[in-house]
Design a protein around this motif. Structure first.
Motif, PDB file in Angstrom:
ATOM      1  N   ASP A  71      -5.338  13.296   0.621  1.00 44.66           N
ATOM      2  CA  ASP A  71      -4.135  14.059   0.273  1.00 44.66           C
ATOM      3  C   ASP A  71      -2.864  13.360   0.759  1.00 44.66           C
ATOM      4  OD1 ASP A  71      -5.674  15.984  -0.973  1.00 44.66           O
ATOM      5  OD2 ASP A  71      -5.715  17.304   0.785  1.00 44.66           O
ATOM      6  N   ALA A  72      -2.909  12.841   1.978  1.00 51.00           N
ATOM      7  CA  ALA A  72      -1.744  12.122   2.518  1.00 51.00           C
ATOM      8  C   ALA A  72      -1.481  10.851   1.723  1.00 51.00           C
ATOM      9  CB  ALA A  72      -1.953  11.797   3.993  1.00 51.00           C
ATOM     10  N   TRP A  73      -2.543  10.130   1.336  1.00 51.79           N
ATOM     11  CA  TRP A  73      -2.379   8.907   0.549  1.00 51.79           C
ATOM     12  C   TRP A  73      -1.760   9.230  -0.811  1.00 51.79           C
ATOM     13  CZ3 TRP A  73      -2.078   3.972   1.509  1.00 51.79           C
ATOM     14  CH2 TRP A  73      -2.138   3.060   0.461  1.00 51.79           C
ATOM     15  N   SER A  74      -2.240  10.286  -1.449  1.00 53.30           N
ATOM     16  CA  SER A  74      -1.698  10.690  -2.752  1.00 53.30           C
ATOM     17  C   SER A  74      -0.209  11.032  -2.650  1.00 53.30           C
ATOM     18  CB  SER A  74      -2.471  11.895  -3.299  1.00 53.30           C
ATOM     19  OG  SER A  74      -3.794  11.523  -3.566  1.00 53.30           O
ATOM     20  N   ALA A  75       0.164  11.733  -1.600  1.00 51.89           N
ATOM     21  CA  ALA A  75       1.576  12.075  -1.393  1.00 51.89           C
ATOM     22  C   ALA A  75       2.400  10.799  -1.173  1.00 51.89           C
ATOM     23  CB  ALA A  75       1.720  13.019  -0.211  1.00 51.89           C
ATOM     24  N   PHE A  76       1.866   9.854  -0.414  1.00 53.98           N
ATOM     25  CA  PHE A  76       2.555   8.595  -0.177  1.00 53.98           C
ATOM     26  C   PHE A  76       2.769   7.829  -1.486  1.00 53.98           C
ATOM     27  CE2 PHE A  76       1.956   3.969   0.382  1.00 53.98           C
ATOM     28  CZ  PHE A  76       3.134   3.684   1.048  1.00 53.98           C
ATOM     29  N   ILE A  77       1.742   7.760  -2.321  1.00 54.77           N
ATOM     30  CA  ILE A  77       1.849   7.051  -3.591  1.00 54.77           C
ATOM     31  C   ILE A  77       2.867   7.723  -4.512  1.00 54.77           C
ATOM     32  CG2 ILE A  77       0.581   6.436  -5.707  1.00 54.77           C
ATOM     33  CD1 ILE A  77      -0.009   4.664  -3.245  1.00 54.77           C
ATOM     34  N   ARG A  78       2.842   9.041  -4.546  1.00 54.63           N
ATOM     35  CA  ARG A  78       3.845   9.763  -5.371  1.00 54.63           C
ATOM     36  C   ARG A  78       5.254   9.447  -4.890  1.00 54.63           C
ATOM     37  NH1 ARG A  78       0.151  13.864  -4.994  1.00 54.63           N
ATOM     38  NH2 ARG A  78       1.303  14.881  -3.328  1.00 54.63           N
ATOM     39  N   GLN A  79       5.467   9.500  -3.590  1.00 56.93           N
ATOM     40  CA  GLN A  79       6.792   9.234  -3.031  1.00 56.93           C
ATOM     41  C   GLN A  79       7.215   7.781  -3.274  1.00 56.93           C
ATOM     42  OE1 GLN A  79       8.803  11.535  -1.852  1.00 56.93           O
ATOM     43  NE2 GLN A  79      10.416  10.061  -1.484  1.00 56.93           N
ATOM     44  N   ALA A  80       6.308   6.841  -3.072  1.00 58.67           N
ATOM     45  CA  ALA A  80       6.617   5.426  -3.276  1.00 58.67           C
ATOM     46  C   ALA A  80       6.960   5.146  -4.739  1.00 58.67           C
ATOM     47  CB  ALA A  80       5.451   4.564  -2.830  1.00 58.67           C
ATOM     48  N   GLY A  81       6.317   5.853  -5.653  1.00 60.22           N
ATOM     49  CA  GLY A  81       6.570   5.658  -7.070  1.00 60.22           C
ATOM     50  C   GLY A  81       7.935   6.140  -7.523  1.00 60.22           C
ATOM     51  N   ARG A  82       8.572   6.957  -6.709  1.00 65.00           N
ATOM     52  CA  ARG A  82       9.907   7.462  -7.039  1.00 65.00           C
ATOM     53  C   ARG A  82      11.008   6.469  -6.710  1.00 65.00           C
ATOM     54  NH1 ARG A  82       8.857  13.345  -4.481  1.00 65.00           N
ATOM     55  NH2 ARG A  82       7.419  14.048  -6.079  1.00 65.00           N
ATOM     56  N   GLY A  83      10.681   5.480  -5.874  1.00 62.22           N
ATOM     57  CA  GLY A  83      11.690   4.533  -5.403  1.00 62.22           C
ATOM     58  C   GLY A  83      11.941   3.493  -6.358  1.00 62.22           C
TER      59      GLY A  83
END
Length: 67
Positions: free
Chosen positions: A55-67
Motif C-alpha cells: 500500500d505504501a509503495w502504491s501511494a509512493f508511485i502515484r505521488q511520484a507520477g504526479r511530478g
C-alpha cells in the motif's frame, strides 16, 4: 518500512528502475515479495534492502507520477 541486509530472492527477481541511467549513476532496483516491495542500490546488491508495504509503495508511485 524496515531495512534488512539479507534476502532470499533470486537475482532474477530484481529489476532496475526505468529512470536509472546506464552510466553508473544512481540506480535503484526493486523486487516484489509477498506483501512487500524490496528496494536496493544496484551498486551494493549485498547491502541493505528497504522493505516497503504494498500500500505504501502504491501511494509512493502515484505521488511520484504526479511530478
Amino acid at each position: 518500512m524496515s531495512v534488512r541486509t539479507a534476502h532470499a530472492l533470486p537475482e532474477a527477481a530484481w529489476f532496475k528502475s526505468s529512470y536509472s541511467t546506464g552510466g553508473g549513476g544512481e540506480c535503484v532496483e526493486i523486487a516484489a515479495a509477498p506483501e512487500t516491495v524490496l528496494v536496493r542500490d544496484s551498486k551494493r546488491t549485498t547491502g541493505p534492502v528497504l522493505m516497503v508495504g504494498v500500500d505504501a509503495w502504491s501511494a509512493f508511485i502515484r505521488q511520484a507520477g504526479r511530478g
